[in-house]
Design a protein around this motif. Structure first.
Motif, PDB file in Angstrom:
ATOM      1  N   ARG A  48       0.860  -1.186   0.000  1.00 51.82           N
ATOM      2  CA  ARG A  48       0.000   0.000   0.000  1.00 51.82           C
ATOM      3  C   ARG A  48       0.894   1.233   0.000  1.00 51.82           C
ATOM      4  O   ARG A  48       1.927   1.262   0.664  1.00 51.82           O
ATOM      5  N   HIS A  49       0.458   2.249  -0.733  1.00 54.49           N
ATOM      6  CA  HIS A  49       1.200   3.510  -0.770  1.00 54.49           C
ATOM      7  C   HIS A  49       0.791   4.358   0.430  1.00 54.49           C
ATOM      8  O   HIS A  49      -0.399   4.523   0.702  1.00 54.49           O
ATOM      9  N   GLU A  50       1.776   4.887   1.136  1.00 56.13           N
ATOM     10  CA  GLU A  50       1.507   5.610   2.381  1.00 56.13           C
ATOM     11  C   GLU A  50       0.739   6.905   2.180  1.00 56.13           C
ATOM     12  O   GLU A  50       0.005   7.335   3.072  1.00 56.13           O
ATOM     13  N   GLU A  51       0.868   7.558   1.027  1.00 66.07           N
ATOM     14  CA  GLU A  51       0.193   8.846   0.822  1.00 66.07           C
ATOM     15  C   GLU A  51      -1.212   8.705   0.262  1.00 66.07           C
ATOM     16  O   GLU A  51      -2.136   9.329   0.744  1.00 66.07           O
ATOM     17  N   ASN A  52      -1.372   7.893  -0.786  1.00 66.00           N
ATOM     18  CA  ASN A  52      -2.686   7.843  -1.431  1.00 66.00           C
ATOM     19  C   ASN A  52      -3.490   6.590  -1.096  1.00 66.00           C
ATOM     20  O   ASN A  52      -4.641   6.474  -1.482  1.00 66.00           O
ATOM     21  N   GLY A  53      -2.884   5.633  -0.393  1.00 62.77           N
ATOM     22  CA  GLY A  53      -3.609   4.440   0.018  1.00 62.77           C
ATOM     23  C   GLY A  53      -3.828   3.407  -1.071  1.00 62.77           C
ATOM     24  O   GLY A  53      -4.454   2.383  -0.821  1.00 62.77           O
ATOM     25  N   LEU A  65      13.079  -1.888  -3.333  1.00 70.02           N
ATOM     26  CA  LEU A  65      13.233  -0.825  -4.333  1.00 70.02           C
ATOM     27  C   LEU A  65      12.077   0.173  -4.276  1.00 70.02           C
ATOM     28  O   LEU A  65      12.241   1.346  -4.597  1.00 70.02           O
ATOM     29  N   TRP A  66      10.901  -0.304  -3.882  1.00 74.88           N
ATOM     30  CA  TRP A  66       9.713   0.536  -3.857  1.00 74.88           C
ATOM     31  C   TRP A  66       9.466   1.185  -2.497  1.00 74.88           C
ATOM     32  O   TRP A  66       8.747   2.184  -2.406  1.00 74.88           O
ATOM     33  N   ARG A  67      10.061   0.650  -1.451  1.00 79.68           N
ATOM     34  CA  ARG A  67       9.844   1.197  -0.107  1.00 79.68           C
ATOM     35  C   ARG A  67      10.203   2.694  -0.019  1.00 79.68           C
ATOM     36  O   ARG A  67       9.430   3.476   0.556  1.00 79.68           O
ATOM     37  N   PRO A  68      11.338   3.166  -0.589  1.00 78.74           N
ATOM     38  CA  PRO A  68      11.654   4.601  -0.523  1.00 78.74           C
ATOM     39  C   PRO A  68      10.641   5.475  -1.258  1.00 78.74           C
ATOM     40  O   PRO A  68      10.575   6.676  -1.026  1.00 78.74           O
ATOM     41  N   ARG A  69       9.830   4.877  -2.113  1.00 74.11           N
ATOM     42  CA  ARG A  69       8.814   5.622  -2.862  1.00 74.11           C
ATOM     43  C   ARG A  69       7.460   5.608  -2.155  1.00 74.11           C
ATOM     44  O   ARG A  69       6.452   5.985  -2.735  1.00 74.11           O
ATOM     45  N   GLY A  70       7.446   5.098  -0.912  1.00 77.75           N
ATOM     46  CA  GLY A  70       6.224   5.158  -0.124  1.00 77.75           C
ATOM     47  C   GLY A  70       5.415   3.877  -0.067  1.00 77.75           C
ATOM     48  O   GLY A  70       4.312   3.880   0.483  1.00 77.75           O
ATOM     49  N   TRP A  71       5.909   2.783  -0.616  1.00 73.81           N
ATOM     50  CA  TRP A  71       5.174   1.522  -0.608  1.00 73.81           C
ATOM     51  C   TRP A  71       5.660   0.634   0.527  1.00 73.81           C
ATOM     52  O   TRP A  71       6.853   0.554   0.793  1.00 73.81           O
ATOM     53  N   SER A  72       4.728  -0.049   1.196  1.00 79.68           N
ATOM     54  CA  SER A  72       5.100  -1.016   2.238  1.00 79.68           C
ATOM     55  C   SER A  72       4.088  -2.154   2.243  1.00 79.68           C
ATOM     56  O   SER A  72       2.958  -2.009   1.766  1.00 79.68           O
ATOM     57  N   GLU A  73       4.520  -3.297   2.798  1.00 86.28           N
ATOM     58  CA  GLU A  73       3.648  -4.452   2.832  1.00 86.28           C
ATOM     59  C   GLU A  73       2.413  -4.150   3.669  1.00 86.28           C
ATOM     60  O   GLU A  73       2.454  -3.332   4.587  1.00 86.28           O
ATOM     61  N   CYS A  74       1.317  -4.817   3.322  1.00 82.88           N
ATOM     62  CA  CYS A  74       0.050  -4.572   4.014  1.00 82.88           C
ATOM     63  C   CYS A  74      -0.837  -5.804   3.902  1.00 82.88           C
ATOM     64  O   CYS A  74      -0.466  -6.798   3.282  1.00 82.88           O
ATOM     65  N   GLY A  75      -2.021  -5.699   4.463  1.00 78.70           N
ATOM     66  CA  GLY A  75      -3.016  -6.750   4.342  1.00 78.70           C
ATOM     67  C   GLY A  75      -3.682  -6.697   2.984  1.00 78.70           C
ATOM     68  O   GLY A  75      -3.566  -5.716   2.254  1.00 78.70           O
ATOM     69  N   PRO A  76      -4.398  -7.752   2.628  1.00 82.59           N
ATOM     70  CA  PRO A  76      -5.084  -7.760   1.345  1.00 82.59           C
ATOM     71  C   PRO A  76      -6.252  -6.771   1.360  1.00 82.59           C
ATOM     72  O   PRO A  76      -6.789  -6.472   2.423  1.00 82.59           O
ATOM     73  N   PRO A  77      -6.636  -6.266   0.202  1.00 82.90           N
ATOM     74  CA  PRO A  77      -7.813  -5.399   0.173  1.00 82.90           C
ATOM     75  C   PRO A  77      -9.061  -6.226   0.447  1.00 82.90           C
ATOM     76  O   PRO A  77      -9.066  -7.442   0.240  1.00 82.90           O
TER      77      PRO A  77
END
Length: 114
Positions: A48-53, A65-77
């Motif tokens: 999930r992206h931390e800013e826009n969800g 590679l994507w973590r510095p761009r605001g992405w982190s692991e999360c639960g399923p939608p």
């Protein structure tokens, strides 16, 4: 405040998600998800992206590679529930569907358009 435990969950199709808390873990179990070990590099992880969800899946190996761009692991939608994945707006009531046109009606229309 104590931090909740996190659990890696899998849908059994190579997709994994990181859920927070036993309550969330237990919510997904009846929907076909189960606890698993930390994912391997090729497994698809929900992020999930931390800013826009926004949510997406990507290979676990690419997450760093994507973590510095605001992405982190999360639960399923929530729509990852295989028992409720169909959008009710997409369901067609068979009673409301008109009968297919007869071959004679199609020929008549072709002549009119022709």
């Amino acid at each position: 405040m104590t931090k909740k435990a996190t659990y890696w969950m899998t849908d059994g199709y190579g997709n994994v998600a990181l859920v927070e808390g036993a309550e969330e873990r237990d919510r997904w179990k009846p929907l076909g998800w189960s606890e698993t070990d930390a994912p391997g590099p090729g497994m698809q992880v929900w992020v999930r992206h931390e800013e826009n969800g926004n949510r997406a899946r990507l290979p676990f190996a690419a997450l760093e590679l994507w973590r510095p761009r605001g992405w982190s692991e999360c639960g399923p939608p929530d729509d990852a529930d295989p028992f409720h994945a169909v959008d009710p707006a997409d369901v067609v009531d068979p009673v409301q569907v008109s009968e297919p046109a007869s071959p004679a009606a199609v020929t008549k229309k072709e002549k009119q358009d022709g």
